[in-house]
Write a protein that holds these residues in place. Structure first.
Motif, PDB file in Angstrom:
ATOM      1  N   TYR A  37      20.184   9.654  -0.904  1.00 53.02           N
ATOM      2  CA  TYR A  37      18.822   9.982  -1.356  1.00 53.02           C
ATOM      3  C   TYR A  37      17.856  10.109  -0.183  1.00 53.02           C
ATOM      4  O   TYR A  37      16.913  10.896  -0.242  1.00 53.02           O
ATOM      5  CB  TYR A  37      18.342   8.944  -2.386  1.00 53.02           C
ATOM      6  N   GLU A 149      22.370   3.794 -12.723  1.00 57.42           N
ATOM      7  CA  GLU A 149      23.164   4.943 -12.240  1.00 57.42           C
ATOM      8  C   GLU A 149      23.317   5.994 -13.358  1.00 57.42           C
ATOM      9  O   GLU A 149      23.291   7.193 -13.096  1.00 57.42           O
ATOM     10  CB  GLU A 149      24.555   4.537 -11.733  1.00 57.42           C
ATOM     11  N   HIS A 152      20.273   7.944 -13.354  1.00 53.63           N
ATOM     12  CA  HIS A 152      20.272   8.925 -12.248  1.00 53.63           C
ATOM     13  C   HIS A 152      21.118  10.155 -12.630  1.00 53.63           C
ATOM     14  O   HIS A 152      20.736  11.285 -12.345  1.00 53.63           O
ATOM     15  CB  HIS A 152      20.830   8.300 -10.951  1.00 53.63           C
TER      16      HIS A 152
HETATM   17 FE   LIG Z   1      22.320   5.780  -8.338  1.00 56.24          FE
END
Ligand SMILES: [Fe+2]
Ligand SMILES: [Fe+2]
Length: 188
Positions: A37, A149, A152
């Motif tokens: 990221y 997650e 995401h």
């Molecule tokens: Fe993640």
């Protein structure tokens, strides 16, 4: 030594090995996620649509990494000897996919987070089978991160991952690379 004592010792040693493996690989995984990221953010910092989303996911990865740093210390687990390789490779992966375009960055997110969700689900099964009460803290931590997650992954889909150029190629190369890295980081 009584039979009861030797079987308790065996269970303790087996649990220590399990914790060592889980914490080492998850620390490496969260380190890599932080760097992915970061790499994406560096390239897309001026993209008003995508940079806030990437920054939000990145801040959660920083929190995940900090928690596994703490767990490494608490359980005196050996960290991966390949941390620098995970870090540099992950930053490059984030930056290169972002340079292809924001949708390719999201395809990278989808591929990585898909593998991580499956990986965390596998660990949850192992910890629950071992002892749900003794392992409660680690189980709760991994469950919370697995949900992040998953969020995401959903964000990557929402922001056009599947419309990326060569989505299937990106997805397959990155997810297979992650699976290999997980196998290595569990051991080394
Ligand atoms: Fe993640
Ligand atoms: Fe994470």
């Amino acid at each position: 030594m009584s039979k009861l004592k030797s079987s308790a010792n065996y269970l303790y040693r087996r649990r220590r090995q399990l914790y060592d493996q889980i914490i080492r690989v998850n620390h490496s995984g969260e380190l890599a996620a932080d760097r992915i990221y970061w790499g994406q953010f560096v390239v897309l910092a001026n993209d008003d649509k995508h940079s806030p989303v990437i920054q939000e996911m990145w801040s959660q990865e920083k929190h995940h990494l900090q928690e596994f740093e703490k767990l490494s210390l608490k359980y005196r687990c050996r960290k991966s000897a390949l941390q620098h390789i995970w870090s540099a490779t992950a930053f490059t992966l984030g930056a290169v996919t972002a340079a292809i375009g924001p949708k390719a960055a999201m395809a990278c997110t989808v591929a990585v987070e898909d593998v991580i969700c499956q990986h965390y689900d596998n660990q949850l099964r192992q910890l629950i089978n071992d002892n749900i009460d003794t392992n409660k803290h680690l189980i709760d931590t991994i469950k919370e991160f697995r949900d992040d997650e998953q969020h995401h992954f959903d964000t990557g889909i929402e922001f056009g991952a599947k419309d990326s150029i060569a989505f299937n190629v990106l997805y397959n190369v990155i997810s297979n690379g992650c699976r290999v890295a997980i196998k290595i980081a569990e051991k080394i």
